[in-house]
Design an enzyme around this catalytic site. Structure first.
Site, PDB file in Angstrom:
ATOM      1  N   ASP A 240      15.999  11.757  38.213  1.00  0.00           N
ATOM      2  CA  ASP A 240      16.658  13.065  38.341  1.00  0.00           C
ATOM      3  C   ASP A 240      17.244  13.270  39.738  1.00  0.00           C
ATOM      4  OD1 ASP A 240      15.789  13.772  35.782  1.00  0.00           O
ATOM      5  OD2 ASP A 240      14.164  15.067  36.489  1.00  0.00           O
TER       6      ASP A 240
ATOM      7  N   TYR B 265      20.351  21.391  35.861  1.00  0.00           N
ATOM      8  CA  TYR B 265      19.174  22.013  36.454  1.00  0.00           C
ATOM      9  C   TYR B 265      19.544  23.201  37.340  1.00  0.00           C
ATOM     10  CZ  TYR B 265      14.615  22.309  38.663  1.00  0.00           C
ATOM     11  OH  TYR B 265      13.396  22.749  39.121  1.00  0.00           O
TER      12      TYR B 265
END
Lengths: 225, 225, 225, 225
Positions: free
Chosen positions: A128, A222
């Site tokens: 990520d 995100y």
């Protein structure tokens, strides 16, 4: 160069931001004594705001921060800038999208750096945030552009906002100083977790295509838009 | 659906509870930056209260929590819900006794998850709280129901309220959000202790009949009635 | 038995002392959630003051402590006593010089307990405080006198105020509850240091005669007279 | 000897400084219970200010500090001095440039001491601060000059302000008590980082000429002039 009123306002705000962000270094236990520093680029100017050298974290305030140009020469402030100023300045000169730089000697990231081993991408969080293994930069002595050049060359060859400078410690970058601090917090977090994982075995890295999908999603989905 | 006054009262209380419980994640050092979240089911409703995405723990308050339905669609609140909302929602849809879910990347639990190894039941505390080894769930990518399904299938095959999702980190459940937080605290605690035990040797698991007796006693005798 | 006024004064003071000493368990990071307890003998009486079962450390106060007799039967207080009360009570019944007992699941001490290995006396601090290796007690199930008996038999065969109960965790004793807490803090401290020492080698134990001299000196010279 | 007014002023200030510096020992987690102490030389006098024996860190204040001569005899103060006073006093008698001494049992430094292994110079921070490997001193029993002599002989053979006393723990020195505390903080920090580095490999020490250049630069350039 004398600072205009408008620029002084921007610099005043950055001095406060950079001073406050050092609080994240202590809160996250990334630094011992005075061994770590945060800087921010002054947007649109050949200037940066950085920690003064050898000053305790509880004595830091907007007022004690210093302003240098991008060759590390003092432009505003009463104290000598961090001994790592040349490395920060080199990064700003060569990576125009970088708005913040952080350097620490955080324990686990520095342990990987001491062995000269990249942190393998064995966790979704690494995919990520770092988009793959966290790379190692060369051993370089302080005193000229060697450290800065090592940081920039290593970061250019990677998607990672963090580089582990060999036998030294991590440097991280970000669009803002806060983003660079986030990367400094997370590189230590994953350095520790992966260290623990390898103490009792040898986890396999994630497949490259999964890393790519996780990285793409995280960079786009995100947080708050 | 619009929320009735009574429901608003319940939700307001759960918003406060869930916001406060995130303080246990930081106090117990289970999370770095914003990487962990707590949710609670709204009793008797197809709703849950969950952390917003990418918000710092010191900015969390009852007001910033968000309410979604059990498919992760926003029903109340101004911010985007946690990027892990789909996994929480899947758990509530499939495990009706679960009232709270917690996800962290706590260091030692995640290290076991990176190796894909269950935490063996070598301590009375593990027998008490988890009723046996703490199981590993499959590797699953974020973005659909894969993570939720992996959690539910693994928990159904075990007495443990915690599952170590491979290369990712722990998820825990409980009758209430507080119970799920307790399981998140204790899974890290035993993950760390058992890690340390194995660093210098290989402790043998407790006999199955002792585990059963300890688990039965703890579930029925411990705490205040 | 009803408590006389004088006894009530003594008990009130011990309730406060015992409640406060739980703060040392959290400050020294010896306990997770509610998993650890302190008790004190009521001098000259067949009574003890102990933590209630399953109550958080921040909810503990003089008022929430409970008083039991030395068979663990509740004599004063509104809450159920700690689930470890029987072990504390057994220790007070059989070791008349003991005025305080502490039980934790502190990480490193419990890791040695999980392997069933005594902590060898490789540090002057261990010689000073424990007078030799820190011994391991038997594996015992909760529910009868097994744990208490294991503690007492192990302590009687040693100078150590700490015993590592196998697959369970440390119990410590002292002349006062404060002394028992000190032993709980120091057993974890030396368990951790010796663990670290063995991770990268095998330090040799101190010679027996040096241990004896250090122990004798420390018991007689250290602190204020 | 009775203390003159001027001397009393100096001593009063040092009492406060030394009391406060113990706060750095706890903040940096270098000490458990009462096991660590700081002292300062009274400039130009055969006197030192040191922690009293066995007193908790939260009960320390300027008033509770004690003054001894450089043979450890009490000259001012109500409490008995630290049980390590003889070692501090020996250092002041034999190393005239030393103005402060610190002793702890910090975990990682003590683990290296338990194995009797110097900390190799594998990090730029070690070159900067310690000028090479951090040396091990002999095993010595408390009670006479053995510990002090071991410290002094080891420090004289090195540039390091820290020595790892075998099976015991680190002692550090500095021009001031604050410098000695800094060395105590940093010896634990590098002891931990190098420990972690060796857990998963074997980093090579820096070349001697690089160590010399880093040490020379750091001693002359770092901090505010």
């Amino acid at each position: 160069m004398s600072l205009t009123d408008e620029l002084l306002g921007t610099v005043a705000e950055l001095r406060r931001t950079v001073a406050d962000l050092h609080g994240e270094l202590t809160r996250n236990e990334l630094v011992a004594w005075t061994a770590g520093n945060v800087s921010a680029r002054v947007p649109g100017r050949e200037l940066m705001v950085i920690k003064p050298s050898g000053v305790s974290y509880d004595e830091l305030s907007a007022d004690t921060m210093v302003v240098t140009d991008l060759h590390g020469r003092l432009r505003d402030g009463d104290l000598a800038p961090s001994s790592d100023t040349a490395a920060h300045a080199y990064v700003y000169r060569h990576l125009p999208d970088v708005g913040g730089v952080v350097h620490t000697h955080s324990t686990y990231a520095t342990a990987w750096a001491a062995r000269g081993e990249p942190i393998p991408c064995v966790l979704t969080m690494i995919a990520d945030e770092f988009g793959g293994a966290i790379p190692v930069g060369p051993f370089a002595l302080i005193g000229d552009d060697s450290i800065g050049r090592g940081i920039v060359e290593t970061l250019r060859a990677s998607r990672s906002p963090a580089v582990l400078m060999r036998n030294h410690g991590p440097f991280t970058v970000g669009r803002t100083a806060r983003d660079a601090v986030k990367a400094a917090v997370l590189v230590e977090d994953v350095a520790r977790t992966v260290h623990k994982a390898f103490e009792l075995g040898a986890p396999a890295p994630l497949p490259a295509e999964d890393i790519d999908r996780l990285y793409a999603r995280y960079q786009n989905v995100y947080g708050q838009r």
